[in-house]
Design a protein around this motif. Structure first.
Motif, PDB file in Angstrom:
ATOM      1  N   SER A  63       0.831  -1.195   0.000  1.00 47.24           N
ATOM      2  CA  SER A  63       0.000   0.000   0.000  1.00 47.24           C
ATOM      3  C   SER A  63       0.866   1.246   0.000  1.00 47.24           C
ATOM      4  O   SER A  63       2.042   1.214   0.362  1.00 47.24           O
ATOM      5  CB  SER A  63      -0.911   0.003   1.221  1.00 47.24           C
ATOM      6  N   TYR A  64       0.288   2.327  -0.430  1.00 50.75           N
ATOM      7  CA  TYR A  64       1.000   3.594  -0.427  1.00 50.75           C
ATOM      8  C   TYR A  64       0.087   4.692   0.092  1.00 50.75           C
ATOM      9  O   TYR A  64      -1.098   4.464   0.340  1.00 50.75           O
ATOM     10  CB  TYR A  64       1.564   3.918  -1.814  1.00 50.75           C
ATOM     11  N   THR A  65       0.634   5.874   0.270  1.00 51.80           N
ATOM     12  CA  THR A  65      -0.122   6.980   0.853  1.00 51.80           C
ATOM     13  C   THR A  65      -0.339   8.089  -0.168  1.00 51.80           C
ATOM     14  O   THR A  65       0.589   8.499  -0.868  1.00 51.80           O
ATOM     15  CB  THR A  65       0.614   7.561   2.071  1.00 51.80           C
ATOM     16  N   ILE A  66      -1.577   8.558  -0.237  1.00 49.77           N
ATOM     17  CA  ILE A  66      -1.944   9.711  -1.056  1.00 49.77           C
ATOM     18  C   ILE A  66      -2.298  10.850  -0.106  1.00 49.77           C
ATOM     19  O   ILE A  66      -3.119  10.666   0.791  1.00 49.77           O
ATOM     20  CB  ILE A  66      -3.155   9.401  -1.959  1.00 49.77           C
ATOM     21  N   MET A  67      -1.702  11.994  -0.294  1.00 48.34           N
ATOM     22  CA  MET A  67      -2.035  13.162   0.513  1.00 48.34           C
ATOM     23  C   MET A  67      -2.676  14.214  -0.397  1.00 48.34           C
ATOM     24  O   MET A  67      -2.162  14.501  -1.477  1.00 48.34           O
ATOM     25  CB  MET A  67      -0.779  13.749   1.174  1.00 48.34           C
ATOM     26  N   GLY A 125      -6.491   0.772  -3.013  1.00 56.24           N
ATOM     27  CA  GLY A 125      -6.352   0.346  -1.626  1.00 56.24           C
ATOM     28  C   GLY A 125      -5.294   1.151  -0.892  1.00 56.24           C
ATOM     29  O   GLY A 125      -4.619   0.657   0.017  1.00 56.24           O
ATOM     30  N   ALA A 126      -5.146   2.411  -1.280  1.00 53.95           N
ATOM     31  CA  ALA A 126      -4.122   3.279  -0.681  1.00 53.95           C
ATOM     32  C   ALA A 126      -4.666   3.992   0.546  1.00 53.95           C
ATOM     33  O   ALA A 126      -5.879   4.132   0.726  1.00 53.95           O
ATOM     34  CB  ALA A 126      -3.646   4.309  -1.705  1.00 53.95           C
ATOM     35  N   THR A 179       4.775  11.488   2.100  1.00 57.14           N
ATOM     36  CA  THR A 179       3.744  10.815   1.323  1.00 57.14           C
ATOM     37  C   THR A 179       4.338  10.302   0.024  1.00 57.14           C
ATOM     38  O   THR A 179       5.486  10.622  -0.329  1.00 57.14           O
ATOM     39  CB  THR A 179       2.564  11.768   1.047  1.00 57.14           C
ATOM     40  N   ASP A 180       3.566   9.501  -0.700  1.00 59.14           N
ATOM     41  CA  ASP A 180       4.024   8.947  -1.973  1.00 59.14           C
ATOM     42  C   ASP A 180       3.449   9.689  -3.164  1.00 59.14           C
ATOM     43  O   ASP A 180       4.003   9.621  -4.263  1.00 59.14           O
ATOM     44  CB  ASP A 180       3.627   7.473  -2.057  1.00 59.14           C
ATOM     45  N   LEU A 181       2.319  10.364  -2.966  1.00 58.95           N
ATOM     46  CA  LEU A 181       1.699  11.151  -4.025  1.00 58.95           C
ATOM     47  C   LEU A 181       0.978  12.319  -3.380  1.00 58.95           C
ATOM     48  O   LEU A 181       0.133  12.120  -2.508  1.00 58.95           O
ATOM     49  CB  LEU A 181       0.708  10.304  -4.830  1.00 58.95           C
ATOM     50  N   LEU A 182       1.307  13.515  -3.795  1.00 63.41           N
ATOM     51  CA  LEU A 182       0.663  14.726  -3.279  1.00 63.41           C
ATOM     52  C   LEU A 182      -0.312  15.241  -4.329  1.00 63.41           C
ATOM     53  O   LEU A 182       0.059  15.411  -5.497  1.00 63.41           O
ATOM     54  CB  LEU A 182       1.712  15.796  -2.964  1.00 63.41           C
ATOM     55  N   ALA A 196       8.425   5.876  -7.568  1.00 66.68           N
ATOM     56  CA  ALA A 196       7.674   5.551  -8.780  1.00 66.68           C
ATOM     57  C   ALA A 196       7.046   4.176  -8.671  1.00 66.68           C
ATOM     58  O   ALA A 196       5.913   3.959  -9.084  1.00 66.68           O
ATOM     59  CB  ALA A 196       8.598   5.616 -10.003  1.00 66.68           C
ATOM     60  N   GLU A 197       7.778   3.214  -8.064  1.00 63.24           N
ATOM     61  CA  GLU A 197       7.213   1.875  -7.913  1.00 63.24           C
ATOM     62  C   GLU A 197       6.085   1.894  -6.899  1.00 63.24           C
ATOM     63  O   GLU A 197       5.048   1.262  -7.076  1.00 63.24           O
ATOM     64  CB  GLU A 197       8.306   0.923  -7.426  1.00 63.24           C
ATOM     65  N   ASP A 198       6.260   2.637  -5.807  1.00 71.52           N
ATOM     66  CA  ASP A 198       5.230   2.661  -4.769  1.00 71.52           C
ATOM     67  C   ASP A 198       3.955   3.311  -5.236  1.00 71.52           C
ATOM     68  O   ASP A 198       2.863   2.932  -4.828  1.00 71.52           O
ATOM     69  CB  ASP A 198       5.746   3.406  -3.529  1.00 71.52           C
ATOM     70  N   THR A 199       4.064   4.363  -6.078  1.00 73.08           N
ATOM     71  CA  THR A 199       2.869   5.105  -6.478  1.00 73.08           C
ATOM     72  C   THR A 199       2.265   4.604  -7.757  1.00 73.08           C
ATOM     73  O   THR A 199       1.202   5.050  -8.156  1.00 73.08           O
ATOM     74  CB  THR A 199       3.195   6.603  -6.641  1.00 73.08           C
ATOM     75  N   ALA A 200       2.930   3.661  -8.436  1.00 69.16           N
ATOM     76  CA  ALA A 200       2.359   3.119  -9.665  1.00 69.16           C
ATOM     77  C   ALA A 200       1.067   2.388  -9.331  1.00 69.16           C
ATOM     78  O   ALA A 200       0.948   1.714  -8.322  1.00 69.16           O
ATOM     79  CB  ALA A 200       3.348   2.153 -10.330  1.00 69.16           C
ATOM     80  N   PRO A 201       0.043   2.521 -10.203  1.00 69.66           N
ATOM     81  CA  PRO A 201      -1.240   1.872  -9.941  1.00 69.66           C
ATOM     82  C   PRO A 201      -1.082   0.370  -9.847  1.00 69.66           C
ATOM     83  O   PRO A 201      -0.237  -0.233 -10.507  1.00 69.66           O
ATOM     84  CB  PRO A 201      -2.076   2.256 -11.173  1.00 69.66           C
ATOM     85  N   ARG A 202      -1.894  -0.269  -9.017  1.00 69.68           N
ATOM     86  CA  ARG A 202      -1.859  -1.725  -8.872  1.00 69.68           C
ATOM     87  C   ARG A 202      -2.956  -2.340  -9.722  1.00 69.68           C
ATOM     88  O   ARG A 202      -4.023  -1.825  -9.811  1.00 69.68           O
ATOM     89  CB  ARG A 202      -2.057  -2.119  -7.396  1.00 69.68           C
TER      90      ARG A 202
END
Length: 309
Positions: free
Chosen positions: A2-6, A30-31, A119-122, A303-309
């Motif tokens: 999982s990753y975090t979106i802020m 599922g972030a 965070t992984d994506l702002l 980039a790997e963490d925020t790439a869509p699953r």
């Protein structure tokens, strides 16, 4: 993983496109989702902390925005196809996404840049096209994207969530791989085509006759094809198209992404004072945002963490 979106919120009803985009993405992937509000500090305010009443008001604002985010996420999950043998009552599409809130006190640009380290994506909003003619209307998005430590998604306030296809701009520099990977992964998740765009003038009109225009055109064709091959290799199921255009890169990207789900541009990881400046193409694109734009940094881990699953 999982990753975090802020996502930055301000409580304005007309500015919730960014919140809805972020909530939909969190539900899809599922972030974890975190809402942040910056209490803008005036030059004459107490430099240490905001007033107690202001803090209470901001906490109330964040709770209201959190409820809206959860409601939107639930709508997205309910539209997700139910796997065979899974009942509507027990399916994962009815699980809550993880949502938290926080506030910062200071000036919005530096504060959002600071929290980007966590965070992984702002995700931030930007004025709608009709309001973009106002002076410095897009300056916050440009300033934050220039110094953020993670990819930044910029969502126009007018975005209604209707679009198809992912567009990525390439120029042969090192940041191309990160941008192409992000864009191709997004296209694969959405089940939509990816368009790789390489644009620029064949030659400066002032240098006509001195610069081999054919070689410049061939180089852009090669850059686009190599980026397209990279996308196909890593994401074989994605339909990849390439476009080589003889026009200003920012103008080409804005035009090609009109009606798309997402536009991805790459930027260099700069250091020191250079990080105060965003690349000219990304800068110009963010001043004319018409569809969601992700500014992807050359950072393989994120980039790997925020790439869509």
């Amino acid at each position: 993983m999982s990753y975090t979106i802020m996502v930055a919120v301000d409580g304005e009803p007309d500015h919730r496109a960014a919140l809805e985009w972020a909530a939909a993405r969190a539900a899809r992937d599922g972030a974890r989702l975190e809402l942040v509000h910056v209490i803008e500090r005036g030059w004459g305010d107490n430099p240490a902390e905001p007033s107690h009443l202001l803090v209470l008001a901001v906490k109330s604002l964040l709770e209201a925005e959190k409820r809206i985010a959860l409601h939107h996420a639930h709508e997205v999950l309910e539209r997700r196809p139910v796997a065979a043998g899974v009942t509507a009552a027990s399916g994962p599409e009815h699980e809550d996404i993880e949502v938290s809130t926080r506030f910062r006190y200071g000036h919005i640009g530096p504060e959002l840049a600071a929290v980007s380290r966590e965070t992984d994506l702002l995700v931030i909003g930007t004025p709608a096209e009709a309001d973009r003619h106002r002076a410095l209307a897009g300056s916050i998005a440009v300033r934050v994207a220039a110094v953020a430590e993670c990819p930044v998604a910029v969502i126009p306030h007018s975005w209604a969530g209707v679009g198809r296809g992912v567009v990525v701009g390439v120029d042969g520099e090192l940041q191309t791989e990160t941008a192409v990977e992000f864009a191709a992964a997004e296209a694969e998740t959405l089940g939509e085509p990816l368009t790789v765009v390489c644009a620029g003038y064949l030659a400066n009109p002032l240098l006509a006759g001195f610069v081999p225009e054919i070689s410049l055109g061939d180089r852009r064709e090669r850059i686009a094809e190599e980026a397209g091959d990279l996308a196909r290799e890593r994401h074989p199921g994605v339909i990849v198209l390439t476009e080589v255009l003889d026009t200003a890169p920012s103008r080409a990207l804005v035009a090609e992404s009109d009606g798309a789900s997402l536009l991805v541009v790459g930027v260099h990881d700069r250091h020191s004072v250079q990080r105060l400046m965003l690349g000219s193409v990304a800068h110009d694109v963010l001043l004319d945002v018409r569809t969601p734009v992700v500014v992807a940094r050359n950072s393989p881990t994120r980039a790997e963490d925020t790439a869509p699953r």
